[in-house]
Enzyme design. Structure first.
Site, PDB file in Angstrom:
ATOM      1  CG  HIS A  46      -9.988   1.853   4.644  1.00  0.00           C
ATOM      2  ND1 HIS A  46     -10.133   3.073   5.240  1.00  0.00           N
ATOM      3  CD2 HIS A  46      -8.887   1.954   3.883  1.00  0.00           C
ATOM      4  CE1 HIS A  46      -9.177   3.890   4.857  1.00  0.00           C
ATOM      5  NE2 HIS A  46      -8.399   3.222   4.044  1.00  0.00           N
ATOM      6  CG  HIS A  81      -1.496   2.708   3.873  1.00  0.00           C
ATOM      7  ND1 HIS A  81      -2.623   3.476   4.099  1.00  0.00           N
ATOM      8  CD2 HIS A  81      -1.905   1.666   3.132  1.00  0.00           C
ATOM      9  CE1 HIS A  81      -3.656   2.898   3.532  1.00  0.00           C
ATOM     10  NE2 HIS A  81      -3.251   1.802   2.938  1.00  0.00           N
ATOM     11  CB  CYS A 103       2.548  -4.038   4.381  1.00  0.00           C
ATOM     12  SG  CYS A 103       2.644  -5.509   3.360  1.00  0.00           S
ATOM     13  CG  HIS A 131      -2.522   5.443  -1.104  1.00  0.00           C
ATOM     14  ND1 HIS A 131      -1.690   4.724  -0.289  1.00  0.00           N
ATOM     15  CD2 HIS A 131      -3.677   4.743  -1.176  1.00  0.00           C
ATOM     16  CE1 HIS A 131      -2.311   3.622   0.098  1.00  0.00           C
ATOM     17  NE2 HIS A 131      -3.523   3.613  -0.425  1.00  0.00           N
ATOM     18  CD  GLU A 133       2.176   1.431  -1.074  1.00  0.00           C
ATOM     19  OE1 GLU A 133       1.061   0.883  -0.929  1.00  0.00           O
ATOM     20  OE2 GLU A 133       2.981   1.090  -1.947  1.00  0.00           O
TER      21      GLU A 133
HETATM   22  S1  SF4 Z   1       1.113  -4.452   0.131  1.00  0.00           S
HETATM   23 FE1  SF4 Z   1      -0.240  -6.178  -0.259  1.00  0.00          FE
HETATM   24  S2  SF4 Z   1      -0.091  -7.493   1.547  1.00  0.00           S
HETATM   25 FE2  SF4 Z   1       0.726  -5.454   2.081  1.00  0.00          FE
HETATM   26  S3  SF4 Z   1      -0.996  -4.338   2.970  1.00  0.00           S
HETATM   27 FE3  SF4 Z   1      -0.917  -3.802   0.822  1.00  0.00          FE
HETATM   28  S4  SF4 Z   1      -2.298  -5.284  -0.206  1.00  0.00           S
HETATM   29 FE4  SF4 Z   1      -1.835  -6.082   1.854  1.00  0.00          FE
END
Ligand code: SF4
Length: 304
Positions: A46, A81, A103, A131, A133
């Protein structure tokens, strides 16, 4: 930036800018952008300047519904995500070369969600249902239930309890959920499943930047928060600075530095987890036009 009154001192937050997952995703995208057409599923980050730069390098942002039927000779980058395993299978099924920039912290949640489901646990997810994620993790735990707060957690747990009162249950949190919210959601589930296994999935990157900013606010008269307006964690930093009673501005680049900043004797510089080093450095350089920037002392406990 035009100089009117010079700030007497500029201090950077002890921790600011890119988190590990975002830096890794951007680096992977740049490395992939040599040769074949490259797509990212949704914006990689973003931050408008970074997106513009990636676009200049031939990286196109696509929505899921825009994916071409034939992805042979193309690279598709999965952003930090993550995505569902079903979508990943669709990409490879269409012939795409997939670069998985999920991540590692999110990947760990995905793996745990799959493992717990396979072991017969009823999985609850804590966070925002829409979201990216959580949408991705849901794909690893079919039948899981999502709760954004304690009330929703109690309702979801009650529903599960009616269906399977003796089921073993587990809770996985969105990496960016607040610890208080996560705890409250856990308590909500405990009302029906006292032995719910609560996994420690919260990433400290966001909290570390917030804590560093609070420390910074106690040392300065005003703060610049660098980052994109579309970045929720950057906007949250601005709110925190304001809650601390410190005059604060969110700036996307040096052109947005407010002239009145020069009337404050000590100015702080903070940045969200999706703000690239070059923006922070450019702001620092602009402010250094007045006086040198110094690093704030920081604690090791900031690090994740
Ligand atoms: S989990 Fe933590 S390190 Fe990974 S993208 Fe999200 S904020 Fe960043």
């Amino acid at each position: 930036m035009e100089s009117r009154h010079q700030p007497c001192m500029v201090i950077r937050a002890g921790i600011l800018g890119y988190c590990m997952g975002v830096r890794r995703a951007v680096d992977m995208a740049i490395a992939a952008s040599r040769g074949s057409p490259v797509y990212t599923l949704g914006p990689l980050i973003h931050n408008p300047q970074v997106l513009e730069r990636l676009q200049e390098q031939g990286i196109t942002i696509l929505g899921e519904e825009q994916l071409p039927a034939d992805l042979r000779d193309t690279v598709v980058i999965i952003r930090a995500h993550g995505i569902t395993p079903q979508l990943e299978a669709l990409l490879t099924g269409r012939g795409a070369s997939v670069v998985d920039a999920t991540c590692p912290r999110v990947k760990a949640s995905q793996i745990q969600a799959r493992s717990l489901t396979e072991q017969g646990y009823g999985v609850f997810l804590a966070g925002e249902a829409h979201h990216g994620e959580l949408i991705g993790i849901q794909g690893y735990a079919p039948g899981c239930l999502i709760a954004a707060n304690r009330e929703e957690a109690e309702k979801a747990a009650e529903k599960r309890y009616r269906e399977a009162p003796h089921e073993r249950t587990a809770l996985i949190g969105q990496t960016t959920i607040s610890p208080d919210e996560y705890q409250a959601i856990g308590e909500g589930i405990r009302q029906f499943f006292p032995d719910v296994k609560i996994l420690d999935t919260i990433c400290r990157a966001t909290r570390d930047r917030q804590r560093a900013l609070r420390d910074l606010c106690s040392q300065v008269d005003a703060v610049l928060v660098a980052g994109g307006r579309a970045s929720a964690n950057t906007r949250r930093l601005l709110t925190i600075a304001q809650e601390c009673g410190t005059p604060a501005w969110l700036v996307e680049d040096v052109h947005e530095i407010p002239p009145e900043i020069a009337s404050y004797p000590v100015v702080g510089l903070a940045a969200g987890a999706s703000t690239p080093d070059e923006i922070i450095d450019a702001l620092e350089a602009a402010l250094r036009g007045y006086l040198p920037v110094i690093e704030a002392p920081f604690s090791d406990s900031y690090y994740t």
